[in-house]
Design an enzyme around this catalytic site. Structure first.
Site, PDB file in Angstrom:
ATOM      1  N   SER A  58       0.826  -1.214   0.000  1.00 23.18           N
ATOM      2  CA  SER A  58       0.000   0.000   0.000  1.00 23.18           C
ATOM      3  C   SER A  58       0.860   1.264   0.000  1.00 23.18           C
ATOM      4  O   SER A  58       1.993   1.271   0.481  1.00 23.18           O
ATOM      5  CB  SER A  58      -0.901   0.021   1.239  1.00 23.18           C
ATOM      6  OG  SER A  58      -1.693  -1.139   1.295  1.00 23.18           O
TER       7      SER A  58
HETATM    8  N1  SAH Z   1      -0.266  -4.639   4.095  1.00 19.58           N
HETATM    9  C1  SAH Z   1       0.342  -5.166   2.905  1.00 19.58           C
HETATM   10  C2  SAH Z   1      -0.541  -4.906   1.722  1.00 19.58           C
HETATM   11  C3  SAH Z   1      -0.755  -6.148   0.935  1.00 19.58           C
HETATM   12  S1  SAH Z   1      -2.023  -6.071  -0.282  1.00 19.58           S
HETATM   13  C4  SAH Z   1       1.745  -4.631   2.732  1.00 19.58           C
HETATM   14  O1  SAH Z   1       2.143  -3.814   3.562  1.00 19.58           O
HETATM   15  O2  SAH Z   1       2.457  -5.049   1.830  1.00 19.58           O
HETATM   16  C5  SAH Z   1      -3.226  -7.151   0.429  1.00 19.58           C
HETATM   17  C6  SAH Z   1      -2.850  -8.578   0.609  1.00 19.58           C
HETATM   18  O3  SAH Z   1      -4.028  -9.249   1.035  1.00 19.58           O
HETATM   19  C7  SAH Z   1      -2.372  -9.315  -0.642  1.00 19.58           C
HETATM   20  O4  SAH Z   1      -1.089  -9.805  -0.413  1.00 19.58           O
HETATM   21  C8  SAH Z   1      -3.396 -10.470  -0.788  1.00 19.58           C
HETATM   22  O5  SAH Z   1      -2.805 -11.688  -1.223  1.00 19.58           O
HETATM   23  C9  SAH Z   1      -3.921 -10.603   0.611  1.00 19.58           C
HETATM   24  N2  SAH Z   1      -5.213 -11.238   0.775  1.00 19.58           N
HETATM   25  C10 SAH Z   1      -6.332 -11.114   0.014  1.00 19.58           C
HETATM   26  N3  SAH Z   1      -7.333 -11.847   0.527  1.00 19.58           N
HETATM   27  C11 SAH Z   1      -6.854 -12.448   1.659  1.00 19.58           C
HETATM   28  C12 SAH Z   1      -7.406 -13.331   2.629  1.00 19.58           C
HETATM   29  N4  SAH Z   1      -8.668 -13.752   2.581  1.00 19.58           N
HETATM   30  N5  SAH Z   1      -6.608 -13.741   3.631  1.00 19.58           N
HETATM   31  C13 SAH Z   1      -5.320 -13.337   3.729  1.00 19.58           C
HETATM   32  N6  SAH Z   1      -4.742 -12.512   2.830  1.00 19.58           N
HETATM   33  C14 SAH Z   1      -5.496 -12.063   1.809  1.00 19.58           C
END
Ligand code: SAH
Length: 224
Positions: free
Chosen positions: A65
């Protein structure tokens, strides 16, 4: 200037211009974002862009993000030093690392095994010892660690999952993007009052990757 000094200077400028100047006030959060080396959470080819005012691609077609959004969510979650935190969607592990500097402990869940492995490796190498990264579907939370004082969801679902509401401690805060799988989403905060009721605040329009799981969207060709 060597590369480390230059990256540190960019990180300070990121906090001053993108975070502080936009109204984020929590001193512990500003300090954490001045310290956590965001460039270690992206691919080597993106290190020099790690402090730009934008989300960046990570592995498995997901994103880390925008720094301001990480700050906005963590401030809204009002994380204190004794708090137990759940992050759903660990991705690169960056937001978990920042949260871990504010909290007693962070459980982070990620559905892509490759991202779990990378986040664990980075967090261990960089010494973030109070974060556990779990593989699995975080749309149903992490019952083994509940109740949580704060839950931060980094992927957008159709609604706040009941399982996450249930895993929030009295007085706990949950911050999550809610809305269209690919369209308009609102960042919402739920506070679980001591009488058990939930108070909701709208924190504005956002754009996140979809929450894919039992209490999120179903897996499709675009979001795996
Ligand atoms: N906070 C993260 C942002 C990652 S984007 C950072 O700092 O990098 C959101 C993430 O949510 C993605 O990696 C995606 O694979 C994950 N995601 C989506 N649905 C999910 C679920 N049901 N359980 C766990 N992770 C999930």
């Amino acid at each position: 200037m060597d590369e480390d000094d230059e990256l540190a200077a960019r990180r300070r400028a990121m906090v001053d211009l993108q975070i502080d100047a936009r109204g984020i006030r929590d001193p512990a959060l500003l300090a954490a974002m001045r310290e956590v080396p965001r460039h270690e959470f992206v691919a080597a080819s993106l290190r020099r862009e790690a402090y730009d005012d934008t989300p960046l691609p990570i592995e498995e077609r997901q994103t880390i993000s925008q720094p301001y959004i990480v700050a906005l969510m963590l401030e809204a979650a009002r994380i204190g030093p004794r708090d137990r935190v759940l992050e759903v969607g660990a991705g690169s592990g960056y937001a978990s690392a920042v949260a871990s500097r504010l909290a007693a402990h962070v459980d982070a869940i990620e559905r892509h095994p490759r991202l779990v492995e990378l986040a664990r490796e980075r967090l261990a190498r960089l010494g973030f010892a109070n974060v556990d990264v779990h593989g699995g579907d975080g749309s149903t939370g992490w019952a083994a660690g509940a109740p949580y004082d704060a839950i931060v969801v980094a992927a957008a679902g159709p609604r706040v999952p009941d399982a996450l509401r249930e895993q929030l401690a009295p007085g706990g805060r949950l911050v999550m993007p809610v809305g269209g799988e690919h369209g308009a989403q609102r960042l919402v905060r739920l506070v679980r009052e001591s009488d058990g009721r939930f108070r909701e605040t709208d924190l504005g329009g956002v754009m996140f990757v979809p929450l894919v799981g039992a209490q999120g969207w179903s897996a499709g060709s675009n979001d795996t």
